[in-house]
Write an enzyme that holds these catalytic residues in place. Structure first.
Site, PDB file in Angstrom:
ATOM      1  N   GLU A 115     -28.278 -22.951 -33.230  1.00  0.00           N
ATOM      2  CA  GLU A 115     -28.340 -24.160 -32.078  1.00  0.00           C
ATOM      3  C   GLU A 115     -26.311 -23.726 -31.957  1.00  0.00           C
ATOM      4  O   GLU A 115     -25.502 -23.559 -33.345  1.00  0.00           O
ATOM      5  CB  GLU A 115     -28.085 -25.127 -31.443  1.00  0.00           C
ATOM      6  CG  GLU A 115     -29.025 -25.882 -33.138  1.00  0.00           C
ATOM      7  CD  GLU A 115     -29.112 -27.549 -33.344  1.00  0.00           C
ATOM      8  OE1 GLU A 115     -29.882 -27.960 -32.675  1.00  0.00           O
ATOM      9  OE2 GLU A 115     -27.741 -28.385 -33.661  1.00  0.00           O
ATOM     10  N   LYS A 117     -22.884 -24.919 -32.234  1.00  0.00           N
ATOM     11  CA  LYS A 117     -21.468 -26.032 -32.607  1.00  0.00           C
ATOM     12  C   LYS A 117     -20.768 -26.746 -31.809  1.00  0.00           C
ATOM     13  O   LYS A 117     -19.906 -25.708 -31.302  1.00  0.00           O
ATOM     14  CB  LYS A 117     -21.337 -25.470 -34.510  1.00  0.00           C
ATOM     15  CG  LYS A 117     -20.888 -26.845 -35.326  1.00  0.00           C
ATOM     16  CD  LYS A 117     -20.494 -25.774 -36.377  1.00  0.00           C
ATOM     17  CE  LYS A 117     -19.254 -27.517 -37.207  1.00  0.00           C
ATOM     18  NZ  LYS A 117     -18.194 -27.909 -36.641  1.00  0.00           N
ATOM     19  N   ASP A 119     -17.440 -28.687 -30.789  1.00  0.00           N
ATOM     20  CA  ASP A 119     -16.579 -28.814 -30.861  1.00  0.00           C
ATOM     21  C   ASP A 119     -15.733 -30.384 -30.049  1.00  0.00           C
ATOM     22  O   ASP A 119     -15.195 -30.462 -29.491  1.00  0.00           O
ATOM     23  CB  ASP A 119     -15.538 -28.046 -31.264  1.00  0.00           C
ATOM     24  CG  ASP A 119     -14.143 -28.319 -32.123  1.00  0.00           C
ATOM     25  OD1 ASP A 119     -14.536 -29.485 -32.508  1.00  0.00           O
ATOM     26  OD2 ASP A 119     -12.695 -27.520 -31.819  1.00  0.00           O
ATOM     27  N   TYR A 227     -28.354 -33.480 -31.105  1.00  0.00           N
ATOM     28  CA  TYR A 227     -28.862 -32.416 -31.811  1.00  0.00           C
ATOM     29  C   TYR A 227     -29.914 -33.467 -33.440  1.00  0.00           C
ATOM     30  O   TYR A 227     -29.877 -32.363 -33.985  1.00  0.00           O
ATOM     31  CB  TYR A 227     -28.134 -31.608 -32.323  1.00  0.00           C
ATOM     32  CG  TYR A 227     -26.820 -32.079 -32.786  1.00  0.00           C
ATOM     33  CD1 TYR A 227     -26.110 -33.179 -33.843  1.00  0.00           C
ATOM     34  CD2 TYR A 227     -25.247 -31.951 -31.892  1.00  0.00           C
ATOM     35  CE1 TYR A 227     -25.013 -33.642 -34.070  1.00  0.00           C
ATOM     36  CE2 TYR A 227     -24.390 -32.456 -31.952  1.00  0.00           C
ATOM     37  CZ  TYR A 227     -23.929 -32.916 -33.477  1.00  0.00           C
ATOM     38  OH  TYR A 227     -22.867 -33.901 -33.615  1.00  0.00           O
ATOM     39  N   LYS A 315     -18.915 -20.557 -38.779  1.00  0.00           N
ATOM     40  CA  LYS A 315     -17.984 -20.617 -38.047  1.00  0.00           C
ATOM     41  C   LYS A 315     -17.490 -20.154 -37.255  1.00  0.00           C
ATOM     42  O   LYS A 315     -17.473 -18.776 -38.064  1.00  0.00           O
ATOM     43  CB  LYS A 315     -16.789 -21.787 -38.363  1.00  0.00           C
ATOM     44  CG  LYS A 315     -17.206 -22.944 -39.073  1.00  0.00           C
ATOM     45  CD  LYS A 315     -16.688 -24.433 -38.276  1.00  0.00           C
ATOM     46  CE  LYS A 315     -14.912 -24.639 -38.315  1.00  0.00           C
ATOM     47  NZ  LYS A 315     -14.562 -26.132 -37.649  1.00  0.00           N
ATOM     48  N   CYS A 409      18.021 -29.280 -12.776  1.00  0.00           N
ATOM     49  CA  CYS A 409      16.975 -27.847 -12.419  1.00  0.00           C
ATOM     50  C   CYS A 409      16.840 -26.677 -12.011  1.00  0.00           C
ATOM     51  O   CYS A 409      18.134 -26.305 -11.346  1.00  0.00           O
ATOM     52  CB  CYS A 409      16.294 -29.013 -11.321  1.00  0.00           C
ATOM     53  SG  CYS A 409      14.930 -28.133 -10.282  1.00  0.00           S
ATOM     54  N   CYS A 412      17.363 -26.753  -8.144  1.00  0.00           N
ATOM     55  CA  CYS A 412      18.085 -27.266  -7.096  1.00  0.00           C
ATOM     56  C   CYS A 412      19.682 -27.394  -7.864  1.00  0.00           C
ATOM     57  O   CYS A 412      20.276 -28.146  -6.821  1.00  0.00           O
ATOM     58  CB  CYS A 412      17.500 -27.878  -5.999  1.00  0.00           C
ATOM     59  SG  CYS A 412      17.113 -29.748  -7.339  1.00  0.00           S
ATOM     60  N   CYS A 427      12.971 -33.445 -12.126  1.00  0.00           N
ATOM     61  CA  CYS A 427      13.846 -32.657 -11.823  1.00  0.00           C
ATOM     62  C   CYS A 427      14.520 -34.243 -10.706  1.00  0.00           C
ATOM     63  O   CYS A 427      13.269 -35.000 -10.204  1.00  0.00           O
ATOM     64  CB  CYS A 427      14.135 -31.701 -10.205  1.00  0.00           C
ATOM     65  SG  CYS A 427      15.099 -31.704  -9.288  1.00  0.00           S
ATOM     66  N   CYS A 432      14.485 -31.282  -3.291  1.00  0.00           N
ATOM     67  CA  CYS A 432      14.270 -29.694  -4.635  1.00  0.00           C
ATOM     68  C   CYS A 432      12.923 -29.028  -3.830  1.00  0.00           C
ATOM     69  O   CYS A 432      12.168 -29.531  -3.718  1.00  0.00           O
ATOM     70  CB  CYS A 432      14.038 -30.487  -5.895  1.00  0.00           C
ATOM     71  SG  CYS A 432      13.902 -28.759  -6.734  1.00  0.00           S
TER      72      CYS A 432
HETATM   73  S1  IVH Z   1     -26.082 -31.199 -37.316  1.00  0.00           S
HETATM   74  C1  IVH Z   1     -26.641 -33.957 -41.131  1.00  0.00           C
HETATM   75  N1  IVH Z   1     -25.589 -29.878 -35.586  1.00  0.00           N
HETATM   76  O1  IVH Z   1     -19.855 -30.423 -36.617  1.00  0.00           O
HETATM   77  C2  IVH Z   1     -25.822 -32.867 -40.150  1.00  0.00           C
HETATM   78  N2  IVH Z   1     -24.020 -30.640 -35.836  1.00  0.00           N
HETATM   79  O2  IVH Z   1     -18.741 -29.744 -39.427  1.00  0.00           O
HETATM   80  C3  IVH Z   1     -26.202 -33.593 -39.204  1.00  0.00           C
HETATM   81  N3  IVH Z   1     -21.939 -30.687 -34.896  1.00  0.00           N
HETATM   82  O3  IVH Z   1     -20.943 -33.196 -37.919  1.00  0.00           O
HETATM   83  C4  IVH Z   1     -25.115 -32.747 -37.469  1.00  0.00           C
HETATM   84  N4  IVH Z   1     -22.550 -29.112 -33.312  1.00  0.00           N
HETATM   85  O4  IVH Z   1     -20.184 -33.834 -35.267  1.00  0.00           O
HETATM   86  C5  IVH Z   1     -24.909 -30.602 -36.606  1.00  0.00           C
HETATM   87  N5  IVH Z   1     -25.623 -28.571 -33.836  1.00  0.00           N
HETATM   88  C6  IVH Z   1     -25.181 -29.511 -34.096  1.00  0.00           C
HETATM   89  C7  IVH Z   1     -23.973 -29.997 -34.083  1.00  0.00           C
HETATM   90  C8  IVH Z   1     -23.406 -30.453 -34.854  1.00  0.00           C
HETATM   91  C9  IVH Z   1     -21.523 -29.631 -34.072  1.00  0.00           C
HETATM   92  C10 IVH Z   1     -20.725 -31.350 -35.690  1.00  0.00           C
HETATM   93  C11 IVH Z   1     -21.028 -32.314 -36.237  1.00  0.00           C
HETATM   94  C12 IVH Z   1     -21.029 -32.103 -37.505  1.00  0.00           C
HETATM   95  C13 IVH Z   1     -20.059 -31.512 -37.981  1.00  0.00           C
HETATM   96  C14 IVH Z   1     -19.762 -30.865 -39.019  1.00  0.00           C
END
Ligand code: IVH
Length: 683
Positions: A115, A117, A119, A227, A315, A409, A412, A427, A432
């Site tokens: 899935e 990740k 941020d 998740y 990552k 500025c 002007c 400004c 202006c």
């Molecule tokens: S599973 C037991 N799934 O990334 C761990 N984490 O770097 C459960 N995160 O702490 C986390 N997307 O805050 C999981 N699809 C995803 C995620 C995800 C982002 C974050 C989460 C985690 C951190 C780890």
């Protein structure tokens, strides 16, 4: 039934009905009713609850933003610790992860699930008997902050699970994130207001969740995806996929895409597919998470001190490029804020040529020790405007020059000032030309008064020629004056004058938006128009009346008050009124010819942005959704449409080109001047 019992029943039914619409809107992306009808239902419920306080409930959909600001957040101990994930940037290490698992459980057969990740900021929600009881941040993994009142303002998070027989306890874990497009808008507003912009959507999200006033949080474009689970009682799931699908059934949002595979090799391929989809997600995605799908194996696989052995995060490298910083130019915005902009040697980055990057303000230039002539690393995440990450120190020649902000500025020549609590320079000259040009361009733009024919170069000429000093003066322009401008023939002059005249009919919310009040975007303008109905009522509003409005918040309230206290602003309003501009809310101008249809927009369009296209669809009663499903009526495919187009083709959704969409929307004036909305004033 007694009257009372009947009312209670009515309230319960309304709450269930509204929750159901929430779910259709946020989770299934296939709403059944218009926003307007939804608001009406909410209003009826709110009225009933006001007259019958004995039936109040904290899980009512009317109670998302409630209560007074907090002094601080309480600490809450997690029932099950919130662990993190082990990270890697290397595919070899993923193969090792697979080998390790196969050694630990040699007999087992299982799948992997991949899935995105996300941020954002990790969160744990606890539902007891289907009701949201708290929302806690990760903190140190053992104890976090109770941010329930802030999380309740996120509309896609159900206050009540949609299940007749919810489990006694369901703790779900996920990520709160700030929508990328919303983040860019928020930063623009912050810059206009002289505030420090957020470095990225994650910081903006974390900052929003830490605010003590939920009304403020409610104005931030936050969303969430779940998740994982924490404590559970009365429910169990044998696979991760089934858990995800159950969460979805409960009305919780889950990832829009995931991939199930039996081998790590397949997952490695799909990591590339996922990476290629990076810019399509409304959140920042910094990698992929690979998990063992069979939850029954989790115990055997076990945990290290910080993370589970059944999951790993891969990552992606951020999209970066190296280039030369040739110069730093200064832009003057609508509110007079001076913003430094990096002028770069053009370089390819994430599929586009980048020539400029934001520098935000002088502090940022100092902090990153950026000098003119430096080799710099620029980065683009998601669809965000590129930013300078750092200077390549070792490439310095000694010929680089320090940059200082101007003391006057650049447009002007007036003095610039730094207001208390602001990081930006402004400004001080209200007249202006840069401010005036930006103001007029904003007033005339598509989302505001939509004056066709009034493009960038014309605004420049009108202001530079002294013909117009504020938006109201547009309405007293004479054809003869316009004819004296460069490249202006009879026909264009007529069109411009007609366009200006036509704009007097724009609805009140567009006028409010056009005034350019700090922090008042399209959404807030609509709310103010609906709430106050006339400009006099809005001018007369006091801070408590403004703050009491749902989704308006104290910062907007304060700037609205300040705006109407200004003599200059009042004079312009009087002038606008005298020329016949509409200062009253009449019935909404939209029609309903697209009611019941759901559109998904993908790829880039030539004549408008996706946002603009979305607005036009919504005005006509249609819905716009971010993802393709069987409920999608049309997919509008612009240039370089990606996976959404493929998916739509696969499930047999009708595909429209940009021209077909325009035809469907009808041939009104708004498409005639295709360039009018694309002015370089930074709105
Ligand atoms: S599973 C037991 N799934 O990334 C761990 N984490 O770097 C459960 N995160 O702490 C986390 N997307 O805050 C999981 N699809 C995803 C995620 C995800 C982002 C974050 C989460 C985690 C951190 C780890």
């Amino acid at each position: 039934m007694t009257d009372k019992a009947e009312t209670k029943q009515q309230i319960d039914d309304l709450r269930a009905e509204i929750e159901q619409h929430n779910r259709r809107y946020y989770i299934e992306a296939s709403p059944e009713i218009t926003d307007r009808k939804y608001d009406e239902l909410l209003q009826i419920l709110d009225d009933l609850e006001t007259t019958h306080p004995e039936f109040a409930s904290s899980t009512s959909p009317t109670q998302r933003v409630g209560g007074a600001p907090l002094d601080r957040f309480n600490s809450v101990q997690h029932t099950v610790p919130m662990m993190s994930l082990s990270n890697t940037y290397s595919k070899e290490e993923l193969a090792e992860f697979d080998l390790r698992i196969r050694k630990l459980i040699p007999e087992a057969t299982f799948d992997y699930i991949l899935e995105p990740k996300i941020d954002g900021v990790a969160i744990s929600l606890r539902y007891e008997n289907g009701e949201l009881v708290n929302a806690v941040t990760r903190g140190d993994g053992t104890t976090g902050d109770d941010v329930t009142s802030n999380v309740r303002t996120i509309k896609s998070i159900p206050l009540k699970l949609s299940d007749m027989m919810p489990p006694a306890v369901l703790e779900v874990r996920g990520e709160i994130y700030m929508d990328i497009a919303g983040f860019s808008k928020l930063n623009e507003q912050r810059q206009d207001a002289g505030l420090e912009p957020f470095a990225n959507p994650r910081n903006a999200c974390a900052g929003s969740l830490k605010m003590l006033d939920p009304r403020e949080v409610a104005t931030r474009p936050l969303d969430a995806i779940f998740y994982a689970t924490g404590a559970l009682d009365g429910v169990s799931f044998d696979t991760h996929e089934k858990m995800l699908l159950s969460l979805k059934n409960y009305g919780l949002r889950i990832t829009p895409n995931y991939w199930l595979n039996s081998t790590i090799e397949e997952i490695l391929d799909q990591l590339d597919t996922l990476e290629s989809m990076r810019s399509e997600f409304p959140f920042e995605m910094d990698g992929g998470v690979i998990k063992v799908n069979n939850r029954s194996l989790y115990e055997d696989l076990g945990y290290t001190a910080k993370s589970p052995r059944w999951a790993v995060a891969y990552k992606y490298e951020p999209e970066q490029a190296e280039t030369t910083l040739h110069a730093i130019s200064i832009q003057v915005g609508r509110t007079g804020v001076l913003t430094p902009v990096a002028e770069l040697e053009p370089v390819q980055l994430a599929g586009t040529t980048v020539k400029r990057a934001t520098l935000h303000n002088e502090d940022e230039i100092r902090r990153k020790d950026i000098k003119i002539g430096d080799r710099v690393i620029i980065e683009k995440a998601g669809e965000i405007i590129p930013a300078i990450v750092k200077v390549v120190d070792k490439k310095r020649t000694g010929a680089e020059i320090n940059f200082t902000m101007p003391t006057a500025c650049p447009v002007c020549g007036s003095d610039v000032e730094k207001r208390e609590e602001e990081v930006a320079l402004r400004c001080i000259n209200f007249q202006c030309p840069a401010q005036v040009k930006n103001w007029i361009a904003h007033f005339a733009s598509r989302g505001a008064m939509d004056i066709s024919g009034l493009g960038e170069s014309l605004v420049e000429q009108l202001v530079d020629g002294g013909l117009v000093k504020n938006p109201a003066e547009l309405y007293t322009l004479q054809k003869i004056e316009v004819l004296g401008l460069e490249r202006m023939g009879e026909k264009s002059a007529d069109n411009l004058i007609t366009g200006i005249e036509e704009s007097k009919k724009r609805p009140f919310d567009k006028v409010i938006f056009g005034l350019g009040i700090r922090h008042v975007g399209k959404g807030a303008a609509t709310i103010l128009a609906n709430e106050f109905k006339t400009i006099d009522a809005l001018i007369a509003a006091d801070i408590s009346a403004l703050e009491a409005i749902h989704d308006i918040g104290p910062i907007v309230g304060k700037t609205v008050i300040e705006y109407f206290l200004s003599q200059e602003a009042r004079a312009v309003i009087d002038q606008l009124r005298a020329t016949g501009v509409n200062f009253e809310q009449t019935e909404t101008s939209g029609s309903n010819e697209l009611e019941g249809l759901t559109f998904v927009l993908t790829g880039s369009m030539e004549t408008m942005t996706r946002d603009e296209a979305g607005d036009k669809i919504k005005v006509r009663g249609g819905k716009v959704s971010g993802s393709v499903s069987k409920k999608t009526s049309y997919l509008v495919a612009g240039e370089s449409a990606g996976s959404k187009l493929t998916k739509a083709e696969n499930i047999g959704i009708t595909i429209l080109s940009e021209e077909q969409l325009i035809a469907l929307l009808g041939s009104d004036d708004e498409f005639k001047d295709k360039k009018a909305g694309q002015m370089g004033f930074g709105f």
